[in-house]
Write a protein that holds these residues in place. Structure first.
Motif, PDB file in Angstrom:
ATOM      1  N   LYS A  26       1.082  -1.211   0.433  1.00 15.72           N
ATOM      2  CA  LYS A  26      -0.140   0.033   0.233  1.00 15.72           C
ATOM      3  C   LYS A  26       0.768   1.456   0.165  1.00 15.72           C
ATOM      4  O   LYS A  26       1.086   2.300   1.026  1.00 15.72           O
ATOM      5  N   GLY A  71      -8.691 -12.673  -3.640  1.00 18.59           N
ATOM      6  CA  GLY A  71      -9.681 -12.331  -3.178  1.00 18.59           C
ATOM      7  C   GLY A  71      -9.050 -12.113  -1.289  1.00 18.59           C
ATOM      8  O   GLY A  71      -8.364 -12.411  -0.712  1.00 18.59           O
ATOM      9  N   LYS A  72     -10.471 -11.031  -1.177  1.00 20.27           N
ATOM     10  CA  LYS A  72     -10.733 -10.590   0.352  1.00 20.27           C
ATOM     11  C   LYS A  72     -10.365 -12.533   0.830  1.00 20.27           C
ATOM     12  O   LYS A  72     -10.351 -11.607   2.333  1.00 20.27           O
ATOM     13  N   PRO A 101      -6.254  -3.082   0.244  1.00 14.04           N
ATOM     14  CA  PRO A 101      -6.815  -2.156  -1.116  1.00 14.04           C
ATOM     15  C   PRO A 101      -7.226  -3.210  -1.901  1.00 14.04           C
ATOM     16  O   PRO A 101      -6.400  -3.533  -2.451  1.00 14.04           O
ATOM     17  N   ASP A 102      -8.303  -2.795  -2.629  1.00 12.53           N
ATOM     18  CA  ASP A 102      -8.685  -3.062  -4.508  1.00 12.53           C
ATOM     19  C   ASP A 102      -7.411  -3.041  -4.649  1.00 12.53           C
ATOM     20  O   ASP A 102      -6.373  -1.881  -5.351  1.00 12.53           O
ATOM     21  N   LYS A 103      -7.078  -4.405  -5.789  1.00 13.96           N
ATOM     22  CA  LYS A 103      -5.848  -4.212  -6.662  1.00 13.96           C
ATOM     23  C   LYS A 103      -6.065  -3.276  -7.305  1.00 13.96           C
ATOM     24  O   LYS A 103      -4.930  -2.706  -8.482  1.00 13.96           O
ATOM     25  N   ALA A 104      -7.191  -2.257  -7.921  1.00 18.67           N
ATOM     26  CA  ALA A 104      -7.046  -1.634  -9.127  1.00 18.67           C
ATOM     27  C   ALA A 104      -6.637  -0.382  -8.773  1.00 18.67           C
ATOM     28  O   ALA A 104      -5.983  -0.153  -9.016  1.00 18.67           O
ATOM     29  N   ARG A 105      -6.955   0.023  -7.409  1.00 20.94           N
ATOM     30  CA  ARG A 105      -6.026   1.373  -6.802  1.00 20.94           C
ATOM     31  C   ARG A 105      -4.887   0.810  -6.794  1.00 20.94           C
ATOM     32  O   ARG A 105      -4.387   2.018  -6.642  1.00 20.94           O
ATOM     33  N   SER A 150      -4.152 -13.725 -14.522  1.00 16.21           N
ATOM     34  CA  SER A 150      -4.216 -12.299 -13.047  1.00 16.21           C
ATOM     35  C   SER A 150      -2.677 -11.789 -13.757  1.00 16.21           C
ATOM     36  O   SER A 150      -2.289 -10.757 -13.742  1.00 16.21           O
ATOM     37  N   HIS A 179      -2.753  -5.598   7.486  1.00 13.84           N
ATOM     38  CA  HIS A 179      -3.459  -6.154   6.659  1.00 13.84           C
ATOM     39  C   HIS A 179      -4.622  -7.880   6.170  1.00 13.84           C
ATOM     40  O   HIS A 179      -5.241  -8.084   5.624  1.00 13.84           O
TER      41      HIS A 179
END
Length: 246
Positions: free
Chosen positions: A7, A33-34, A41-45, A83, A204
């Motif tokens: 992060k 996944g979660k 945080p979300d992978k795209a972020r 992925s 995390h």
């Protein structure tokens, strides 16, 4: 000064305070996944923050870590390959390397992630060979971290992930490195000075983590954090001392 993080976003606004230390960044982005990484945080972020970081410090100073790799019914070989290619495409031109390693079954990992199993040598070969081809396509060299040296024949650089050579190339300067320190890990040739970190402090909650005992211990330590304290969590206890190291 080398950072390893999932992060980087909170640091972006303060990079100017670190410039004198010529920081090098490893950012871990995995496909889980979660249920595996509940508070990452979300992978795209995260991918976007890697691109922002790279724009600020240069692609040479940023590496991507795709680890630990493990295999389950959901996270199959095919899932990893799909992925990995999506992430490599998103990070092409923004990172100088990708480091891959396979899950290590530490005692904490086995307790918190009992369904985990070791990745077989055959699976490792298939993955590394495919990752190397994808890396070549997107101009991202593949390195392994503390894995079998035979993986070199499948396209990976097995010489280490944070070696003198890696850092000199990233920083574009020569390093005068004392040879007195040796990594405690037999298979590791990386430069290790002083870790700034502490077990049981990462929020995390990744189930494969070797650094956290359990969630309750982490939450207790986080509640004790005081930005004014010289310690990462809590305060100096009676009889304790702080020693400055070179």
């Amino acid at each position: 000064l080398c950072f390893c993080t999932k992060k980087p976003q909170p640091m972006l606004a303060r990079l100017n305070e670190l410039s004198a230390f010529r920081p090098f960044w490893f950012v871990t982005v995995t496909p889980y996944g979660k249920e595996i990484e509940p508070f990452v945080p979300d992978k795209a972020r995260v991918l976007e923050s890697v691109r922002q970081l790279s724009a600020l410090v240069g692609a040479r100073g940023v590496g991507w870590r795709y680890d630990p790799v493990f295999i389950t019914e959901k996270y199959s070989l095919e899932y990893h390959l799909s992925s990995f290619e999506k992430m490599a495409s998103a990070l092409s031109g923004y990172v100088n390397t990708c480091v891959v390693s396979f899950i290590d079954l530490y005692e904490k990992t086995k307790r918190n992630f009992p369904q985990a199993r070791a990745v077989s040598m055959d699976e490792q070969k298939q993955l590394i060979q495919a990752f190397a081809a994808i890396g070549q396509k997107y101009r991202i060299p593949i390195r392994t971290c503390c894995e079998n040296a035979s993986l070199a024949q499948y396209g990976a650089d097995v010489s280490g992930c944070m070696t003198c050579e890696v850092l000199e190339k990233a920083l574009d300067c020569r390093l005068n490195v004392p040879r007195s320190k040796k990594s405690p890990r037999t298979a590791c040739d990386c430069l290790l000075g002083a870790d700034i970190g502490m077990y049981n402090t990462c929020p995390h909650g990744c189930v494969y983590c070797y650094a956290n005992y359990d969630r309750r211990t982490v939450e207790r330590n986080l509640r004790q954090h005081d930005p004014a304290s010289p310690l990462l969590t809590g305060h100096l206890r009676a009889g304790g001392s702080i020693v400055e190291v070179r």
